[in-house]
Design a protein around this motif. Structure first.
Motif, PDB file in Angstrom:
ATOM      1  N   THR A 179     -73.790  42.822 -61.333  1.00 61.21           N
ATOM      2  CA  THR A 179     -74.506  42.926 -62.692  1.00 61.21           C
ATOM      3  C   THR A 179     -75.607  42.006 -62.757  1.00 61.21           C
ATOM      4  O   THR A 179     -76.701  42.559 -63.079  1.00 61.21           O
ATOM      5  CB  THR A 179     -73.366  42.380 -63.891  1.00 61.21           C
ATOM      6  OG1 THR A 179     -72.183  43.389 -63.717  1.00 61.21           O
ATOM      7  CG2 THR A 179     -73.913  42.498 -65.150  1.00 61.21           C
ATOM      8  N   GLY A 180     -75.520  40.694 -62.490  1.00 59.06           N
ATOM      9  CA  GLY A 180     -76.494  39.736 -62.596  1.00 59.06           C
ATOM     10  C   GLY A 180     -76.991  39.060 -61.376  1.00 59.06           C
ATOM     11  O   GLY A 180     -78.002  38.120 -61.185  1.00 59.06           O
ATOM     12  N   GLY A 181     -76.156  39.300 -60.198  1.00 57.45           N
ATOM     13  CA  GLY A 181     -76.492  38.731 -59.031  1.00 57.45           C
ATOM     14  C   GLY A 181     -75.439  37.661 -58.571  1.00 57.45           C
ATOM     15  O   GLY A 181     -75.537  37.188 -57.227  1.00 57.45           O
ATOM     16  N   ILE A 182     -74.777  37.111 -59.414  1.00 62.59           N
ATOM     17  CA  ILE A 182     -73.861  35.925 -58.857  1.00 62.59           C
ATOM     18  C   ILE A 182     -72.682  36.404 -57.888  1.00 62.59           C
ATOM     19  O   ILE A 182     -72.451  35.563 -57.016  1.00 62.59           O
ATOM     20  CB  ILE A 182     -73.129  35.462 -60.181  1.00 62.59           C
ATOM     21  CG1 ILE A 182     -72.528  34.021 -59.903  1.00 62.59           C
ATOM     22  CG2 ILE A 182     -72.400  36.322 -60.959  1.00 62.59           C
ATOM     23  CD1 ILE A 182     -71.871  33.199 -61.121  1.00 62.59           C
ATOM     24  N   LYS A 183     -72.286  37.685 -58.062  1.00 58.42           N
ATOM     25  CA  LYS A 183     -71.038  37.890 -57.099  1.00 58.42           C
ATOM     26  C   LYS A 183     -71.611  38.310 -55.856  1.00 58.42           C
ATOM     27  O   LYS A 183     -71.023  37.941 -54.642  1.00 58.42           O
ATOM     28  CB  LYS A 183     -70.398  39.194 -57.663  1.00 58.42           C
ATOM     29  CG  LYS A 183     -69.646  39.051 -58.930  1.00 58.42           C
ATOM     30  CD  LYS A 183     -68.860  40.106 -59.381  1.00 58.42           C
ATOM     31  CE  LYS A 183     -68.027  39.864 -60.672  1.00 58.42           C
ATOM     32  NZ  LYS A 183     -67.398  41.446 -61.258  1.00 58.42           N
ATOM     33  N   CYS A 184     -72.900  38.585 -55.911  1.00 60.05           N
ATOM     34  CA  CYS A 184     -73.516  38.884 -54.490  1.00 60.05           C
ATOM     35  C   CYS A 184     -73.965  37.682 -53.735  1.00 60.05           C
ATOM     36  O   CYS A 184     -73.911  37.773 -52.447  1.00 60.05           O
ATOM     37  CB  CYS A 184     -74.962  39.726 -54.865  1.00 60.05           C
ATOM     38  SG  CYS A 184     -74.639  41.271 -55.194  1.00 60.05           S
ATOM     39  N   GLU A 185     -74.135  36.653 -54.192  1.00 58.30           N
ATOM     40  CA  GLU A 185     -74.303  35.232 -53.505  1.00 58.30           C
ATOM     41  C   GLU A 185     -73.133  34.976 -52.741  1.00 58.30           C
ATOM     42  O   GLU A 185     -73.402  34.534 -51.446  1.00 58.30           O
ATOM     43  CB  GLU A 185     -74.434  34.256 -54.580  1.00 58.30           C
ATOM     44  CG  GLU A 185     -75.768  34.370 -55.611  1.00 58.30           C
ATOM     45  CD  GLU A 185     -76.991  34.051 -54.999  1.00 58.30           C
ATOM     46  OE1 GLU A 185     -76.944  33.880 -53.711  1.00 58.30           O
ATOM     47  OE2 GLU A 185     -78.158  34.016 -55.770  1.00 58.30           O
ATOM     48  N   LYS A 186     -71.954  35.157 -53.165  1.00 59.07           N
ATOM     49  CA  LYS A 186     -70.848  34.957 -52.437  1.00 59.07           C
ATOM     50  C   LYS A 186     -70.351  36.095 -51.431  1.00 59.07           C
ATOM     51  O   LYS A 186     -69.991  35.941 -50.549  1.00 59.07           O
ATOM     52  CB  LYS A 186     -69.609  34.634 -53.342  1.00 59.07           C
ATOM     53  CG  LYS A 186     -69.652  33.106 -53.912  1.00 59.07           C
ATOM     54  CD  LYS A 186     -68.623  32.726 -54.488  1.00 59.07           C
ATOM     55  CE  LYS A 186     -68.514  31.155 -55.004  1.00 59.07           C
ATOM     56  NZ  LYS A 186     -67.420  30.633 -55.646  1.00 59.07           N
ATOM     57  N   ALA A 187     -70.477  37.494 -52.103  1.00 60.29           N
ATOM     58  CA  ALA A 187     -70.237  38.609 -51.290  1.00 60.29           C
ATOM     59  C   ALA A 187     -71.164  38.846 -49.975  1.00 60.29           C
ATOM     60  O   ALA A 187     -70.507  38.902 -48.796  1.00 60.29           O
ATOM     61  CB  ALA A 187     -70.337  39.805 -52.251  1.00 60.29           C
ATOM     62  N   SER A 188     -72.367  38.376 -50.256  1.00 56.55           N
ATOM     63  CA  SER A 188     -73.226  38.433 -49.153  1.00 56.55           C
ATOM     64  C   SER A 188     -72.910  37.474 -48.079  1.00 56.55           C
ATOM     65  O   SER A 188     -73.188  37.561 -46.862  1.00 56.55           O
ATOM     66  CB  SER A 188     -74.888  38.414 -49.517  1.00 56.55           C
ATOM     67  OG  SER A 188     -75.105  37.230 -50.225  1.00 56.55           O
ATOM     68  N   ALA A 189     -72.837  36.277 -48.674  1.00 54.69           N
ATOM     69  CA  ALA A 189     -72.315  35.179 -47.448  1.00 54.69           C
ATOM     70  C   ALA A 189     -71.079  35.451 -46.559  1.00 54.69           C
ATOM     71  O   ALA A 189     -71.078  35.152 -45.613  1.00 54.69           O
ATOM     72  CB  ALA A 189     -72.068  33.757 -48.322  1.00 54.69           C
ATOM     73  N   LEU A 190     -70.158  36.067 -47.389  1.00 55.08           N
ATOM     74  CA  LEU A 190     -68.653  36.433 -47.002  1.00 55.08           C
ATOM     75  C   LEU A 190     -69.168  37.421 -45.769  1.00 55.08           C
ATOM     76  O   LEU A 190     -68.518  37.536 -44.840  1.00 55.08           O
ATOM     77  CB  LEU A 190     -67.942  36.875 -47.883  1.00 55.08           C
ATOM     78  CG  LEU A 190     -66.368  36.718 -47.396  1.00 55.08           C
ATOM     79  CD1 LEU A 190     -65.911  35.274 -46.940  1.00 55.08           C
ATOM     80  CD2 LEU A 190     -65.418  37.419 -48.561  1.00 55.08           C
ATOM     81  N   LEU A 191     -69.916  38.363 -46.028  1.00 50.94           N
ATOM     82  CA  LEU A 191     -70.315  39.400 -45.204  1.00 50.94           C
ATOM     83  C   LEU A 191     -70.841  38.733 -43.814  1.00 50.94           C
ATOM     84  O   LEU A 191     -70.699  39.129 -42.699  1.00 50.94           O
ATOM     85  CB  LEU A 191     -71.366  40.597 -45.850  1.00 50.94           C
ATOM     86  CG  LEU A 191     -70.460  41.295 -46.729  1.00 50.94           C
ATOM     87  CD1 LEU A 191     -71.764  42.255 -47.422  1.00 50.94           C
ATOM     88  CD2 LEU A 191     -69.766  42.562 -46.046  1.00 50.94           C
ATOM     89  N   LEU A 192     -71.826  37.978 -44.058  1.00 51.66           N
ATOM     90  CA  LEU A 192     -72.627  37.311 -42.977  1.00 51.66           C
ATOM     91  C   LEU A 192     -71.555  36.352 -42.054  1.00 51.66           C
ATOM     92  O   LEU A 192     -71.533  36.439 -40.679  1.00 51.66           O
ATOM     93  CB  LEU A 192     -73.560  36.363 -43.481  1.00 51.66           C
ATOM     94  CG  LEU A 192     -74.882  37.151 -44.019  1.00 51.66           C
ATOM     95  CD1 LEU A 192     -75.649  35.892 -44.902  1.00 51.66           C
ATOM     96  CD2 LEU A 192     -75.770  37.566 -42.824  1.00 51.66           C
ATOM     97  N   HIS A 193     -70.486  35.992 -42.982  1.00 47.88           N
ATOM     98  CA  HIS A 193     -69.519  35.127 -42.152  1.00 47.88           C
ATOM     99  C   HIS A 193     -68.698  36.012 -41.380  1.00 47.88           C
ATOM    100  O   HIS A 193     -68.170  35.603 -40.296  1.00 47.88           O
ATOM    101  CB  HIS A 193     -68.652  34.363 -43.165  1.00 47.88           C
ATOM    102  CG  HIS A 193     -67.332  33.534 -42.733  1.00 47.88           C
ATOM    103  ND1 HIS A 193     -67.508  32.244 -42.033  1.00 47.88           N
ATOM    104  CD2 HIS A 193     -66.162  34.153 -42.627  1.00 47.88           C
ATOM    105  CE1 HIS A 193     -66.413  32.269 -41.729  1.00 47.88           C
ATOM    106  NE2 HIS A 193     -65.257  32.769 -41.819  1.00 47.88           N
ATOM    107  N   HIS A 194     -68.639  37.259 -41.732  1.00 49.51           N
ATOM    108  CA  HIS A 194     -67.663  38.208 -40.723  1.00 49.51           C
ATOM    109  C   HIS A 194     -68.385  38.967 -40.046  1.00 49.51           C
ATOM    110  O   HIS A 194     -67.987  40.031 -39.485  1.00 49.51           O
ATOM    111  CB  HIS A 194     -66.906  39.109 -41.878  1.00 49.51           C
ATOM    112  CG  HIS A 194     -65.552  38.333 -42.484  1.00 49.51           C
ATOM    113  ND1 HIS A 194     -64.426  38.307 -41.979  1.00 49.51           N
ATOM    114  CD2 HIS A 194     -65.476  37.769 -43.690  1.00 49.51           C
ATOM    115  CE1 HIS A 194     -63.545  37.615 -42.782  1.00 49.51           C
ATOM    116  NE2 HIS A 194     -64.205  37.396 -43.756  1.00 49.51           N
ATOM    117  N   GLY A 195     -69.599  38.651 -39.761  1.00 50.13           N
ATOM    118  CA  GLY A 195     -70.340  39.277 -38.563  1.00 50.13           C
ATOM    119  C   GLY A 195     -71.356  40.305 -39.155  1.00 50.13           C
ATOM    120  O   GLY A 195     -71.911  41.019 -38.071  1.00 50.13           O
TER     121      GLY A 195
END
Length: 312
Positions: A179-195
């Motif tokens: 919606t406003g970007g806040i969830k993506c900050e953590k979702a994208s970081a988690l995706l990077l963490h998982h390769g």
């Protein structure tokens, strides 16, 4: 009088965040604002609403604090305030990730590449791109980007356990949005963490995309967490993709079930809303605490009787 609604977040460490939340609530009330703000050690996440003067004063105060100087506000002009009351609460996270060990992701250290709305629009249809909606079911059922992948999420905290379902896209460019970007900050970081190596996020989310890119190819409406419930985003090629929970007819309207012990988010047409008195089912119409349905489907939370657990 014209009013405004401000949507914002900021990841920035707050010392003694619990005391900050109490003080910030008093400050917001002193300005005559209403809304909902979450304060955590990691930052702020809020939507506030009030007069243009009050909103201007609030933004000035936030930007004057060096911890929040880079905060971006999404500003909507509204006919009336988008909340009834002012809440400012301390929680462990400003968006609940469901991770027991929150140290594995820190949006201030590593997150997806931010794409401005116009760049997102240009990139989203490339062959090597996957658009990923990281919002909950009731949100993407109301509206989502054309061709976006959605996950079965009751809440964002379910996202970490769903990442394995995305393994087939590890060689793609992943464009996340919310919606406003806040969830993506953590979702994208988690995706990077998982390769996942090539991860992007829509900066400012759907709301900013609508304002700066006309909302092209966002199908349906965008769910918002205030008494507007849903807002229009697409001014280029708008469409309605949601259907009535009860009868299946196309409808853009979302409500909360009038039974406060259910409070389910559903899309419901006006005809079924009238027939079921704003409830999701016949069973919910018989609940003695059923709230009067005024056609909007938005309700101020009602306290639960002692001994009952609130689902609101």
């Amino acid at each position: 009088m014209k009013y405004q609604t401000l949507l914002y977040y900021c990841y920035s460490h707050i010392a003694d965040a619990e005391q900050f939340a109490a003080d910030h609530l008093k400050f917001c009330k002193s300005l005559g604002l209403v809304g909902r703000i979450i304060v955590a050690d990691e930052g702020l996440n809020g939507t506030v609403s009030g007069s243009q003067e009050a909103c201007a004063a609030y933004m000035e105060a936030i930007h004057a604090d060096e911890r929040f100087a880079k905060t971006e506000f999404k500003i909507d002009n509204v006919e009336e305030p988008s909340f009834i009351k002012m809440h400012c609460r301390y929680k462990s996270e400003i968006v609940h990730s469901g991770l027991r060990d929150n140290s594995i992701i820190n949006p201030n250290e590593k997150t997806g590449k931010h794409l401005e709305p116009v760049d997102f629009m240009k990139m989203k249809d490339d062959e090597d791109v996957v658009i990923l909606d990281v919002r909950s079911n009731y949100e993407h059922n109301l509206g989502k980007f054309k061709n976006a992948i959605t996950l079965d999420l009751e809440n964002f905290r379910d996202f970490p356990e769903k990442i394995n379902e995305l393994a087939q896209y590890k060689d793609k460019k992943i464009l996340t949005y919310c919606t406003g970007g806040i969830k993506c900050e953590k979702a994208s970081a988690l995706l990077l963490h998982h390769g996942f190596n090539d991860v992007y996020q829509l900066h400012g989310g759907i709301i900013k995309y609508g304002k700066e890119a006309g909302g092209k190819d966002f199908e349906g409406k965008c769910y918002v967490f205030d008494n507007r419930i849903a807002v229009d985003v697409n001014q280029v090629n708008p469409s309605v993709v949601s259907v009535c929970y009860n009868c299946g007819t196309t409808t853009p309207k979302m409500i909360n079930c009038a039974n406060p012990e259910c409070n389910e988010h559903i899309t419901q047409c006006d005809a079924c809303g009238e027939e079921l008195q704003g409830c999701c089912s016949v069973a919910c119409t018989t609940n003695p605490r059923k709230r009067p349905y005024d056609g909007t489907g938005y309700y101020v939370k009602v306290p639960q009787p002692i001994g009952k657990v609130s689902l609101a």
